[in-house]
Design a protein around this motif. Structure first.
Motif, PDB file in Angstrom:
ATOM      1  N   GLU A 135     -12.659  14.968  41.226  1.00 48.02           N
ATOM      2  CA  GLU A 135     -12.463  15.871  42.357  1.00 48.02           C
ATOM      3  C   GLU A 135     -13.032  17.252  42.053  1.00 48.02           C
ATOM      4  O   GLU A 135     -13.669  17.886  42.912  1.00 48.02           O
ATOM      5  CB  GLU A 135     -10.977  15.981  42.685  1.00 48.02           C
ATOM      6  N   ALA A 136     -12.828  17.748  40.827  1.00 49.60           N
ATOM      7  CA  ALA A 136     -13.361  19.045  40.439  1.00 49.60           C
ATOM      8  C   ALA A 136     -14.890  19.042  40.501  1.00 49.60           C
ATOM      9  O   ALA A 136     -15.518  19.995  40.975  1.00 49.60           O
ATOM     10  CB  ALA A 136     -12.896  19.419  39.039  1.00 49.60           C
ATOM     11  N   ARG A 137     -15.493  17.940  40.040  1.00 49.58           N
ATOM     12  CA  ARG A 137     -16.950  17.832  40.078  1.00 49.58           C
ATOM     13  C   ARG A 137     -17.474  17.839  41.512  1.00 49.58           C
ATOM     14  O   ARG A 137     -18.491  18.482  41.821  1.00 49.58           O
ATOM     15  CB  ARG A 137     -17.375  16.527  39.380  1.00 49.58           C
ATOM     16  N   ARG A 138     -16.761  17.145  42.405  1.00 48.80           N
ATOM     17  CA  ARG A 138     -17.169  17.129  43.810  1.00 48.80           C
ATOM     18  C   ARG A 138     -17.079  18.517  44.418  1.00 48.80           C
ATOM     19  O   ARG A 138     -17.961  18.932  45.172  1.00 48.80           O
ATOM     20  CB  ARG A 138     -16.300  16.149  44.610  1.00 48.80           C
ATOM     21  N   ARG A 139     -16.014  19.234  44.101  1.00 48.13           N
ATOM     22  CA  ARG A 139     -15.861  20.586  44.624  1.00 48.13           C
ATOM     23  C   ARG A 139     -16.995  21.498  44.143  1.00 48.13           C
ATOM     24  O   ARG A 139     -17.560  22.276  44.917  1.00 48.13           O
ATOM     25  CB  ARG A 139     -14.517  21.170  44.189  1.00 48.13           C
ATOM     26  N   ILE A 140     -17.315  21.410  42.858  1.00 47.73           N
ATOM     27  CA  ILE A 140     -18.380  22.239  42.302  1.00 47.73           C
ATOM     28  C   ILE A 140     -19.717  21.900  42.937  1.00 47.73           C
ATOM     29  O   ILE A 140     -20.474  22.795  43.349  1.00 47.73           O
ATOM     30  CB  ILE A 140     -18.435  22.073  40.773  1.00 47.73           C
ATOM     31  N   ASP A 141     -20.034  20.615  43.034  1.00 50.02           N
ATOM     32  CA  ASP A 141     -21.313  20.204  43.603  1.00 50.02           C
ATOM     33  C   ASP A 141     -21.449  20.650  45.057  1.00 50.02           C
ATOM     34  O   ASP A 141     -22.513  21.121  45.486  1.00 50.02           O
ATOM     35  CB  ASP A 141     -21.464  18.686  43.511  1.00 50.02           C
ATOM     36  N   THR A 142     -20.368  20.505  45.811  1.00 50.97           N
ATOM     37  CA  THR A 142     -20.395  20.919  47.217  1.00 50.97           C
ATOM     38  C   THR A 142     -20.572  22.421  47.339  1.00 50.97           C
ATOM     39  O   THR A 142     -21.355  22.909  48.166  1.00 50.97           O
ATOM     40  CB  THR A 142     -19.104  20.485  47.935  1.00 50.97           C
ATOM     41  N   ALA A 143     -19.861  23.176  46.502  1.00 57.62           N
ATOM     42  CA  ALA A 143     -19.958  24.637  46.535  1.00 57.62           C
ATOM     43  C   ALA A 143     -21.366  25.101  46.168  1.00 57.62           C
ATOM     44  O   ALA A 143     -21.928  26.004  46.815  1.00 57.62           O
ATOM     45  CB  ALA A 143     -18.932  25.247  45.591  1.00 57.62           C
ATOM     46  N   LEU A 144     -21.956  24.501  45.146  1.00 59.21           N
ATOM     47  CA  LEU A 144     -23.308  24.873  44.737  1.00 59.21           C
ATOM     48  C   LEU A 144     -24.322  24.569  45.835  1.00 59.21           C
ATOM     49  O   LEU A 144     -25.206  25.386  46.124  1.00 59.21           O
ATOM     50  CB  LEU A 144     -23.691  24.129  43.459  1.00 59.21           C
ATOM     51  N   ALA A 145     -24.190  23.416  46.453  1.00 60.32           N
ATOM     52  CA  ALA A 145     -25.129  23.032  47.512  1.00 60.32           C
ATOM     53  C   ALA A 145     -25.004  23.972  48.709  1.00 60.32           C
ATOM     54  O   ALA A 145     -26.013  24.397  49.292  1.00 60.32           O
ATOM     55  CB  ALA A 145     -24.870  21.588  47.940  1.00 60.32           C
ATOM     56  N   THR A 146     -23.785  24.310  49.072  1.00 59.40           N
ATOM     57  CA  THR A 146     -23.572  25.195  50.219  1.00 59.40           C
ATOM     58  C   THR A 146     -24.107  26.590  49.952  1.00 59.40           C
ATOM     59  O   THR A 146     -24.712  27.220  50.830  1.00 59.40           O
ATOM     60  CB  THR A 146     -22.078  25.271  50.572  1.00 59.40           C
ATOM     61  N   ALA A 147     -23.906  27.091  48.727  1.00 57.90           N
ATOM     62  CA  ALA A 147     -24.389  28.424  48.362  1.00 57.90           C
ATOM     63  C   ALA A 147     -25.882  28.438  48.050  1.00 57.90           C
ATOM     64  O   ALA A 147     -26.479  29.510  47.910  1.00 57.90           O
ATOM     65  CB  ALA A 147     -23.613  28.953  47.155  1.00 57.90           C
ATOM     66  N   GLY A 148     -26.482  27.266  47.915  1.00 55.28           N
ATOM     67  CA  GLY A 148     -27.913  27.189  47.642  1.00 55.28           C
ATOM     68  C   GLY A 148     -28.296  27.498  46.221  1.00 55.28           C
ATOM     69  O   GLY A 148     -29.427  27.931  45.953  1.00 55.28           O
ATOM     70  N   LEU A 149     -27.383  27.282  45.277  1.00 62.26           N
ATOM     71  CA  LEU A 149     -27.692  27.540  43.864  1.00 62.26           C
ATOM     72  C   LEU A 149     -28.067  26.229  43.182  1.00 62.26           C
ATOM     73  O   LEU A 149     -27.226  25.347  42.995  1.00 62.26           O
ATOM     74  CB  LEU A 149     -26.492  28.170  43.160  1.00 62.26           C
ATOM     75  N   ASP A 150     -29.334  26.106  42.798  1.00 65.59           N
ATOM     76  CA  ASP A 150     -29.857  24.909  42.150  1.00 65.59           C
ATOM     77  C   ASP A 150     -29.829  25.124  40.632  1.00 65.59           C
ATOM     78  O   ASP A 150     -30.629  25.891  40.088  1.00 65.59           O
ATOM     79  CB  ASP A 150     -31.282  24.635  42.626  1.00 65.59           C
ATOM     80  N   LEU A 151     -28.908  24.455  39.952  1.00 65.03           N
ATOM     81  CA  LEU A 151     -28.782  24.645  38.509  1.00 65.03           C
ATOM     82  C   LEU A 151     -30.062  24.248  37.780  1.00 65.03           C
ATOM     83  O   LEU A 151     -30.438  24.869  36.773  1.00 65.03           O
ATOM     84  CB  LEU A 151     -27.602  23.839  37.969  1.00 65.03           C
ATOM     85  N   ALA A 152     -30.742  23.227  38.273  1.00 65.18           N
ATOM     86  CA  ALA A 152     -31.959  22.763  37.607  1.00 65.18           C
ATOM     87  C   ALA A 152     -33.071  23.807  37.644  1.00 65.18           C
ATOM     88  O   ALA A 152     -33.983  23.783  36.809  1.00 65.18           O
ATOM     89  CB  ALA A 152     -32.442  21.470  38.262  1.00 65.18           C
ATOM     90  N   ALA A 153     -32.991  24.741  38.597  1.00 61.47           N
ATOM     91  CA  ALA A 153     -34.030  25.763  38.714  1.00 61.47           C
ATOM     92  C   ALA A 153     -33.767  26.975  37.830  1.00 61.47           C
ATOM     93  O   ALA A 153     -34.640  27.835  37.693  1.00 61.47           O
ATOM     94  CB  ALA A 153     -34.152  26.206  40.170  1.00 61.47           C
ATOM     95  N   LEU A 154     -32.602  27.042  37.206  1.00 56.32           N
ATOM     96  CA  LEU A 154     -32.281  28.158  36.325  1.00 56.32           C
ATOM     97  C   LEU A 154     -32.972  27.979  34.975  1.00 56.32           C
ATOM     98  O   LEU A 154     -33.269  26.853  34.568  1.00 56.32           O
ATOM     99  CB  LEU A 154     -30.766  28.257  36.136  1.00 56.32           C
ATOM    100  N   PRO A 155     -33.221  29.063  34.259  1.00 57.56           N
ATOM    101  CA  PRO A 155     -33.968  28.975  32.988  1.00 57.56           C
ATOM    102  C   PRO A 155     -33.390  27.965  32.006  1.00 57.56           C
ATOM    103  O   PRO A 155     -34.140  27.219  31.359  1.00 57.56           O
ATOM    104  CB  PRO A 155     -33.867  30.404  32.437  1.00 57.56           C
ATOM    105  N   LYS A 156     -32.086  27.918  31.860  1.00 55.09           N
ATOM    106  CA  LYS A 156     -31.443  26.982  30.952  1.00 55.09           C
ATOM    107  C   LYS A 156     -30.418  26.114  31.675  1.00 55.09           C
ATOM    108  O   LYS A 156     -29.460  25.644  31.070  1.00 55.09           O
ATOM    109  CB  LYS A 156     -30.757  27.741  29.809  1.00 55.09           C
ATOM    110  N   GLY A 157     -30.636  25.899  32.951  1.00 54.63           N
ATOM    111  CA  GLY A 157     -29.715  25.067  33.712  1.00 54.63           C
ATOM    112  C   GLY A 157     -28.326  25.686  33.742  1.00 54.63           C
ATOM    113  O   GLY A 157     -28.164  26.907  33.832  1.00 54.63           O
ATOM    114  N   ALA A 158     -27.319  24.847  33.624  1.00 52.26           N
ATOM    115  CA  ALA A 158     -25.931  25.323  33.639  1.00 52.26           C
ATOM    116  C   ALA A 158     -25.613  26.185  32.426  1.00 52.26           C
ATOM    117  O   ALA A 158     -24.620  26.922  32.427  1.00 52.26           O
ATOM    118  CB  ALA A 158     -24.970  24.140  33.696  1.00 52.26           C
ATOM    119  N   ARG A 159     -26.441  26.129  31.375  1.00 55.79           N
ATOM    120  CA  ARG A 159     -26.210  26.930  30.160  1.00 55.79           C
ATOM    121  C   ARG A 159     -26.805  28.334  30.263  1.00 55.79           C
ATOM    122  O   ARG A 159     -26.744  29.107  29.313  1.00 55.79           O
ATOM    123  CB  ARG A 159     -26.788  26.214  28.942  1.00 55.79           C
TER     124      ARG A 159
END
Length: 271
Positions: A135-159
């Motif tokens: 459930e926590a993962r679903r919430r995070i994924d939904t929040a990221l998608a809605t805010a338009g933040l693509d972790l894969a596009a960041l220099p070190k991803g989620a890190r």
């Protein structure tokens, strides 16, 4: 909170003659507007006009002195605690500051844990660990998608550390963190601060996505897009703010109107 979205009219806002006064005088006065659930509302005006104070008042963080408001069915000036439970803030200095040394992933994980511990139901806490994690993962994924933040596009991803984020990316992260709690109302400060034209367009596109998901958005800005409900905010005519405002912003998108925010909290304590 999770069942609040099923309430008819959830997220709608009606404000009539709202004003907030503190030890230094009126932060704002005579604010009136009506917004539907899932609306995009721009609290528009120059720095120092009480925009942040109005944002905090409409999300239950400050007590108003005159007028009335109904936010997601909750009446003001009373019931502030109830309003705080169904609203969230993003990009507000001194309230939602991001920790520069932490990574994006650490921020998201911490917020999901806090939401589960303090914002969830007792039944949710008793669910199996794997189910809670899913459930926590679903919430995070939904929040990221809605805010338009693509972790894969960041220099070190989620890190990627927060200090390495561009200003727009930091704004998106702050919005995503707020959305993990699935608020009915989201308040965002300094939406367009120090962003180029393309960045401003992207920021507003993200907030339109939030509104389209059913969350009513209150966004402080200096120049609102044409499709937003524009609420002009001006310093009270009888006691205008005369202080200076120091720009202390960083590349993480920190709030720059430090005096207005400081005055807002001082006024809240004295109201």
């Amino acid at each position: 909170m999770e069942g609040a979205r099923d309430v008819e009219g959830a997220g709608g806002i009606e404000v009539r003659g709202l004003g907030l006064k503190g030890p230094r005088g009126w932060a704002f006065r005579d604010v009136s507007f009506t917004a539907p659930p899932g609306g995009l509302v721009a609290l528009e005006g120059p720095s120092g006009t009480g925009r942040t104070s109005l944002l905090l008042a409409l999300t239950g963080r400050m007590k108003t002195a005159e007028g009335t408001a109904t936010v997601a069915g909750i009446r003001l000036p009373g019931h502030l605690a109830a309003l705080r439970r169904i609203s969230a803030l993003a990009h507000v200095q001194g309230v939602t500051d991001l920790e520069p040394a932490l990574t994006v992933g650490e921020h998201l994980h911490e917020r999901a844990l806090l939401q589960r511990r303090f914002g969830g139901s007792l039944r949710g806490l008793l669910r199996p660990r794997a189910e809670r994690a899913s459930e926590a993962r679903r919430r995070i994924d939904t929040a990221l998608a809605t805010a338009g933040l693509d972790l894969a596009a960041l220099p070190k991803g989620a890190r990627t550390a927060v200090r390495d984020l561009e200003r727009l990316e930091a704004l998106r992260l702050s919005v995503a963190l707020a959305l993990i709690g699935r608020p009915l109302v989201l308040g965002v400060d300094d939406t367009d601060l120090k962003l180029p034209d393309a960045g401003r367009a992207d920021a507003w596109a993200a907030l339109r996505s939030v509104a389209a998901s059913g969350t009513t958005v209150l966004a402080v800005c200096s120049d609102a897009p044409g499709d937003a409900l524009r609420v002009p905010v001006r310093a009270a005519a009888d006691e205008p703010h005369t202080g200076t405002h120091t720009d202390t912003g960083t590349d993480t998108g920190a709030h720059t109107d430090t005096k207005e925010t400081g005055d807002a909290f001082a006024e809240a304590r004295g109201a």
